[in-house]
Scaffold this motif. Sequence first.
Motif, mmCIF file in Angstrom:
data_model
loop_
_atom_site.group_PDB
_atom_site.id
_atom_site.type_symbol
_atom_site.label_atom_id
_atom_site.label_comp_id
_atom_site.label_asym_id
_atom_site.label_seq_id
_atom_site.Cartn_x
_atom_site.Cartn_y
_atom_site.Cartn_z
ATOM 1 N N SER A 167 43.721 44.805 34.531
ATOM 2 C CA SER A 167 43.274 43.630 34.483
ATOM 3 C C SER A 167 42.915 43.179 35.865
ATOM 4 O O SER A 167 43.744 42.852 36.630
ATOM 5 N N LYS B 275 37.968 38.755 36.684
ATOM 6 C CA LYS B 275 37.216 38.638 35.493
ATOM 7 C C LYS B 275 36.924 39.857 34.904
ATOM 8 O O LYS B 275 35.912 39.946 34.365
ATOM 9 N N LYS B 276 37.504 40.937 35.196
ATOM 10 C CA LYS B 276 37.225 42.090 34.901
ATOM 11 C C LYS B 276 38.431 43.073 34.268
ATOM 12 O O LYS B 276 39.701 42.758 34.727
ATOM 13 N N CYS B 277 38.159 43.582 33.156
ATOM 14 C CA CYS B 277 39.432 44.409 32.475
ATOM 15 C C CYS B 277 38.786 45.956 31.866
ATOM 16 O O CYS B 277 37.819 45.907 31.568
ATOM 17 N N THR B 278 39.726 46.793 32.439
ATOM 18 C CA THR B 278 39.272 48.106 32.391
ATOM 19 C C THR B 278 40.462 48.766 31.607
ATOM 20 O O THR B 278 41.710 48.573 31.695
ATOM 21 N N GLN C 231 35.280 48.396 28.735
ATOM 22 C CA GLN C 231 35.601 47.468 29.945
ATOM 23 C C GLN C 231 35.307 46.111 29.286
ATOM 24 O O GLN C 231 34.496 45.991 28.387
ATOM 25 N N HIS D 114 34.044 41.963 30.833
ATOM 26 C CA HIS D 114 33.695 41.317 31.928
ATOM 27 C C HIS D 114 33.677 40.014 31.548
ATOM 28 O O HIS D 114 33.370 39.546 30.279
ATOM 29 N N ARG D 115 34.369 38.923 32.232
ATOM 30 C CA ARG D 115 34.467 37.636 31.679
ATOM 31 C C ARG D 115 33.299 36.889 32.523
ATOM 32 O O ARG D 115 33.254 36.758 33.534
#
Length: 206
Positions: free
Chosen positions: A137, A140-143, A155, A157-158
């Motif tokens: 994390s 604003k991005k989580c993989t 993935q 994206h916030r």
Amino acid sequence: MADGKTGRDVVVGRQFSVNHSTNFTVTGTASLFSPNDRYKVMDLNGDVVFKANGFLFGCRCLLLDAAGNPLLTIKPKVFSWHQTWRVFRGKSTSPNDLLFSVRKPQIFQWKDNFDVVLATNAGDQAVAAPCDFKIISRCKKCTICSGESEEIIAQMHRKTAFFARDKLEVTVNPNVDYVFILSLIIVLEEIKASRRGTRAGSGIKN
């Protein structure tokens, strides 16, 4: 189970794994008038396909399908140095129905990275077991990756906006269990909400 031959990374059920990528939007729904509503999950058409409800007293979260059928129970482990959360099948919290655990790989760490350990591989000893999936994390991005590899399976994206709740745009790769991925996103939001001391589901906002 995670099965690379007949359906990659199937954890909750094969009915939630398809041979094309899937996209969802997760938003918080908690409010003063509906404190037990936490999240809703919409597909590309804007239809609500899943929702998550909480309990007035306690940290448990119940993931439901569009018809209101319980799919998963999400709850934190009490007195966990690794900030462990557990996910069970249906409305159960029995160890026999444990599907997987989410934990910090290190007690002290600056980054929001988490390991995911399947119950089939670790039983109740999630802290000592190697990870089956990894959550990375960043702002604003989580993989989400498979095992210790850099192979991306999903993935998030916030998207933020003033005076509006954040929207979490989730893309799940083909042949990956999308309910499993969505539950991981909800776990992350629950962790962030617990850190802020805010009610989960109201935390997806600026």
